[in-house]
Design an enzyme around this catalytic site. Structure first.
Site, mmCIF file in Angstrom:
data_model
loop_
_atom_site.group_PDB
_atom_site.id
_atom_site.type_symbol
_atom_site.label_atom_id
_atom_site.label_comp_id
_atom_site.label_asym_id
_atom_site.label_seq_id
_atom_site.Cartn_x
_atom_site.Cartn_y
_atom_site.Cartn_z
ATOM 1 N N GLU A 272 20.487 4.565 -7.870
ATOM 2 C CA GLU A 272 19.462 3.816 -7.307
ATOM 3 C C GLU A 272 18.786 3.163 -8.310
ATOM 4 O OE1 GLU A 272 16.946 6.043 -4.551
ATOM 5 O OE2 GLU A 272 15.259 5.039 -5.330
ATOM 6 N N GLU B 20 8.080 14.956 -2.421
ATOM 7 C CA GLU B 20 7.019 14.162 -2.311
ATOM 8 C C GLU B 20 6.224 14.396 -0.727
ATOM 9 O OE1 GLU B 20 7.635 10.214 -3.449
ATOM 10 O OE2 GLU B 20 7.356 10.707 -5.542
ATOM 11 N N ASP C 199 11.384 8.425 -12.698
ATOM 12 C CA ASP C 199 11.182 7.525 -11.384
ATOM 13 C C ASP C 199 11.114 6.029 -11.812
ATOM 14 O OD1 ASP C 199 10.415 6.639 -9.135
ATOM 15 O OD2 ASP C 199 8.412 7.814 -9.002
ATOM 16 N N GLU D 129 7.892 -1.727 -9.252
ATOM 17 C CA GLU D 129 6.838 -0.973 -9.207
ATOM 18 C C GLU D 129 6.264 -0.645 -10.385
ATOM 19 O OE1 GLU D 129 7.871 2.988 -7.237
ATOM 20 O OE2 GLU D 129 6.144 3.700 -7.271
ATOM 21 N N TRP E 8 2.005 16.141 -11.159
ATOM 22 C CA TRP E 8 3.196 15.341 -10.849
ATOM 23 C C TRP E 8 4.249 14.956 -12.063
ATOM 24 C CZ3 TRP E 8 3.582 12.764 -6.389
ATOM 25 C CH2 TRP E 8 2.720 12.686 -5.451
ATOM 26 N N GLU F 52 6.228 -0.182 1.587
ATOM 27 C CA GLU F 52 5.652 0.544 0.296
ATOM 28 C C GLU F 52 6.361 0.009 -0.905
ATOM 29 O OE1 GLU F 52 5.672 4.792 1.190
ATOM 30 O OE2 GLU F 52 5.840 5.357 -0.841
ATOM 31 N N ARG F 53 5.512 -0.168 -1.913
ATOM 32 C CA ARG F 53 5.655 -0.696 -2.954
ATOM 33 C C ARG F 53 6.322 -2.241 -2.904
ATOM 34 N NH1 ARG F 53 2.589 2.884 -5.093
ATOM 35 N NH2 ARG F 53 3.134 4.927 -4.517
ATOM 36 N N GLU G 110 7.866 -3.620 -22.101
ATOM 37 C CA GLU G 110 7.805 -2.291 -22.816
ATOM 38 C C GLU G 110 6.941 -2.240 -23.816
ATOM 39 O OE1 GLU G 110 11.547 -1.057 -24.659
ATOM 40 O OE2 GLU G 110 11.103 1.015 -24.352
ATOM 41 N N ARG H 46 9.600 17.892 -14.644
ATOM 42 C CA ARG H 46 10.254 17.098 -13.693
ATOM 43 C C ARG H 46 11.454 16.469 -13.925
ATOM 44 N NH1 ARG H 46 6.886 12.212 -10.730
ATOM 45 N NH2 ARG H 46 8.677 11.115 -9.854
ATOM 46 N N ASN I 262 10.461 7.068 3.179
ATOM 47 C CA ASN I 262 9.551 8.020 3.989
ATOM 48 C C ASN I 262 9.689 7.627 5.403
ATOM 49 O OD1 ASN I 262 8.754 9.158 1.388
ATOM 50 N ND2 ASN I 262 7.247 7.618 0.969
HETATM 51 O O1 GCW Z 1 8.286 6.102 -7.231
HETATM 52 C C1 GCW Z 1 8.057 6.642 -6.066
HETATM 53 C C2 GCW Z 1 7.202 5.854 -5.125
HETATM 54 C C3 GCW Z 1 7.098 5.995 -3.903
HETATM 55 C C4 GCW Z 1 8.424 6.263 -3.239
HETATM 56 C C5 GCW Z 1 9.248 7.349 -4.116
HETATM 57 C C6 GCW Z 1 10.654 7.366 -3.667
HETATM 58 C C7 GCW Z 1 9.138 5.897 -1.323
HETATM 59 O O2 GCW Z 1 6.080 5.632 -5.885
HETATM 60 O O3 GCW Z 1 6.461 5.282 -3.115
HETATM 61 O O4 GCW Z 1 8.588 6.690 -1.966
HETATM 62 O O5 GCW Z 1 9.194 7.111 -5.503
HETATM 63 O O6 GCW Z 1 11.254 7.040 -4.315
HETATM 64 O O7 GCW Z 1 10.753 8.137 -2.642
#
Ligand code: GCW
Length: 697
Positions: free
Chosen positions: A404, A303, A382, A410, A558, A179-180, A527, A353, A222
């Protein structure tokens, strides 16, 4: 001397040219020992490895490999060679050989002491750690200094890492997809199983060790519950065995519903005794086979993942039940604060959010067990190209924290665009939360501010099977920089860029200055042509998080809203009229963001909704800034190509062409970004570009 004293004689070959004959794939990353060999002529040609630790032996072999020597014979007793030598070992093993050395110079934990000592007519280069890992880190540090042509003939330096948790995460799925991930399939997993050939895993662990990383969570947050199935455990053992010589602890991400999904229980309620017993059994089972297992990472109530809210329980209930299963074995639980409602009402101007992590976790401060670490994304949304530091960092004095970060790009160009993220991470780590006097984020996550034993760093890396690990050869500067910052967040972005370039491309001053300059400007360039003034993302958030998709953020739950309409743009997060998000910061930080007069331009639209004609501190209007920055950013992206071309013939052809292709693509895509954004804002605001560039590229 309790332990055997192993002495390896090595022979150093004569220096060879850095223009090696083999095809350059990028696989060596920053560990290029041809440079070490060049710089090593005045160094000893003996390596003495003291003690019996596997990790210390790895360190010795690394030194031998770097100097292109041959492993020598084991010598049973503890006598030093009576000739110049590198001598490696833990303090416990080295001290009897050098009784006059002072214990106080050896840092505790994973730090090390590099010290040159004359004794019995010979000179010794000592690499001493309090721990085995320290010896390995000291060895890599010494090799990096030699490769960068630093002075190593006399040494007396004892650095130690800023924080105990210096992990990376992979978002690898059991089927081998990531994923990503933007550099091929998983090096760990394939087709529901751990790969048969773990050569790349060993090479990855070596790279991680070389920058002081001591843990790796190998699967997607996930998480597929099957990672805890009994068939998986022997396979995980193989990964742990592969990591171990490099001092990297295996960790895994687990799903909260595992007691039901793989355990067959009727519930996964964290307060149910059967659930607690199940986690304990799972923990005991893992530690029986992997005694140095690092712990778990948990994504819950986020999510669509299962979570404690399904039983009316809190994140602390969920975290503690799992942490208690790990605690007897000294394992840690990294519980992610990335918890938010992704079905927000976009019509509600108070919905936000960005508030979520603080709103969920701040009230739970003090309720988490000692071995729980709350893992907080650097910003409140995010991993966007520009976010303020998450207010949660300043709001949990009784809880261990980890930051983190995302090495995998991404939202920052997915390794098709150059975006060196160290300057951004530095801004976040240096940001003073004013939570209790001077409290920059780096001192909070290290545990220093609130005297926490645990804390640190976890970055999502997502290397893949691509030979060069991350796809874009220059993207490896982010992995390198991440490790260096986790070790020492006081290093500057300039130092890190120069170090990485020297280690990766050699010490030619023109190469070092050109590549460093490109790296250091790249975040700002990205940016400029993608997202203005902290507006939130203009990236396509509903697709693959790549390329412009200005309306994709709006009119959905979202919550990545920028709220651009015909009158203005920005999220009103003020205390006075907005969502109140700014109120989650300390008073000093509130003052910075709440009042337009104080709010820095680069975060203006994150904090305020303003008309397009609002005048920035720079003197420009918001709309003109959007136009200017997109034109300038695209121009600067084109200049990156020119700068790179100036290196033709100075570096190997393979990496030269690979990077050139990517930079040329980036320059083109920057124009796509520019025109999409500029046209959209013109159409929406009806305000012309004062410089008349629209439609005239
Ligand atoms: O940014 C989002 C991503 C998801 C990711 C989520 C997370 C693993 O698009 O793909 O899921 O964050 O950090 O949990």
């Amino acid at each position: 001397m309790r332990d055997a004293f192993c002495l390896a004689y090595i022979a150093i070959l004569s220096p060879i040219s850095i223009h090696t004959a083999f095809a350059e794939s990028g696989a060596e990353a920053w560990l290029r020992y041809s440079q070490v060999k060049e710089g090593a002529t005045s160094l000893p040609n003996r390596v003495a490895v003291v003690g019996n630790s596997e990790i210390v032996r790895t360190a010795g072999s690394e030194l031998v490999r770097a100097l292109e020597g041959r492993p020598g014979k084991r010598v049973p007793t503890g006598e030093l060679p009576n000739a110049d030598a590198f001598v490696l070992g833990t303090w416990r093993d080295i001290h009897p050989l050098f009784p006059s050395l002072s214990r106080s110079r050896v840092p505790s934990g994973d730090g090390f002491w590099l010290k040159t000592v004359p004794q019995h007519g010979a000179k010794y280069w000592l690499i001493i750690g309090a721990s085995n890992r320290g010896v390995l880190y000291g060895t890599f540090s010494l090799l990096a200094r030699i490769a960068q042509q630093q002075h190593v003939l006399t040494l007396d330096d004892s650095p130690s890492p800023s924080a105990p948790i210096r992990w990376v995460s992979q978002w690898d799925n059991l089927d081998g997809t990531i994923e990503r991930g933007y550099a091929g399939r998983s090096i760990f997993l394939d087709n529901g199983q751990v790969r048969g050939d773990l050569t790349r895993v060993s090479e990855y662990a070596r790279l991680l060790a070389s920058i002081g990383i001591n843990g790796c969570a190998i699967n997607n947050v996930n998480a597929d519950p099957r990672v805890l199935s009994s068939e998986m455990l022997p396979q995980l053992v193989r990964i742990a065995d592969t990591f171990r010589p490099w001092g990297v602890k295996l960790a895994i991400s687990v799903d909260l519903s595992s007691p039901m999904a793989v355990g067959g229980l009727k519930t996964f309620d964290p307060l149910d005794p059967d659930v607690a017993a199940w986690w304990k059994k799972a923990g005991d089972g893992i530690y029986a086979r992997i005694p140095d297992f690092g712990g778990f990472v948990v994504k819950a109530d986020s999510e669509g993942r299962s979570g404690p809210s399904q039983y009316g329980r809190t994140a602390a209930d969920a975290a503690n039940v799992i942490a208690r299963a790990l605690r007897p074995h000294h394992g840690v639980l990294l519980y992610r604060a990335f918890v938010y409602n992704h079905h927000l009402d976009w019509r509600d101007l108070k919905a936000d959010r960005a508030r979520a992590a603080y709103d969920y976790f701040h009230p739970l401060d003090g309720n988490f067990d000692e071995n729980v670490v709350i893992q907080i994304k650097y910003g409140p949304i995010d991993s966007q190209v520009r976010e303020p530091a998450s207010p949660l960092f300043g709001a949990m004095p009784n809880t261990s924290q980890a930051i983190e970060l995302q090495v995998t790009q991404e939202y920052t160009g997915q390794q098709r665009h150059l975006c060196f993220l160290v300057p951004m991470w530095k801004e976040i780590l240096d940001f003073d939360m004013h939570a209790n006097g001077a409290t920059p984020v780096k001192k909070i996550v290290s545990g220093e501010v609130w005297h926490r034993r645990l804390g640190g760093y976890n970055a999502v890396v997502n290397v893949g099977l691509d030979a060069n690990w991350l796809g874009h050869p220059l993207a490896m500067a982010n992995l390198y920089g991440y490790g260096r910052l986790a070790w020492n967040p006081n290093l500057s972005a300039e130092e890190i860029a120069a170090e990485w370039t020297r280690l990766t491309f050699g010490n030619n001053p023109q190469v070092v200055s050109t590549i460093s300059k490109m790296l250091l400007s790249s975040w700002h360039i990205y940016e400029s042509y993608t997202g203005p003034l902290g507006a939130g993302t203009l990236t396509d958030i509903l697709g693959d998080h790549y390329g412009p998709g200005i309306e994709s953020s709006e009119h959905n739950g979202w919550g990545q809203w920028h709220r651009a309409d015909e009158h203005g743009i920005g999220m009103d997060r003020t205390i006075a009229t907005g969502t109140g998000y700014i109120g989650q910061y300390s008073r000093e930080v509130q003052k910075r963001y709440e009042w337009l007069a104080n709010c820095p331009d680069e975060l203006l639209l994150f904090m305020h909704h303003v008309p397009y004609t609002f005048v920035l501190h720079s003197g420009n209007t918001v709309i003109q800034h959007i136009y200017d920055s997109h034109y300038e950013g695209a121009e600067q992206a084109a200049e990156l190509v020119t700068q790179w071309k100036s290196l033709h013939g100075q570096i190997d052809d393979e990496r030269y062409s690979d990077v050139l292709t990517r930079l040329e693509y980036q320059a083109g895509h920057a124009i796509v970004w520019r025109d999409t954004v500029v046209n959209w804002f013109f159409k929406t605001s009806g305000i012309m570009d004062a410089k008349g560039r629209m439609g005239h590229p």
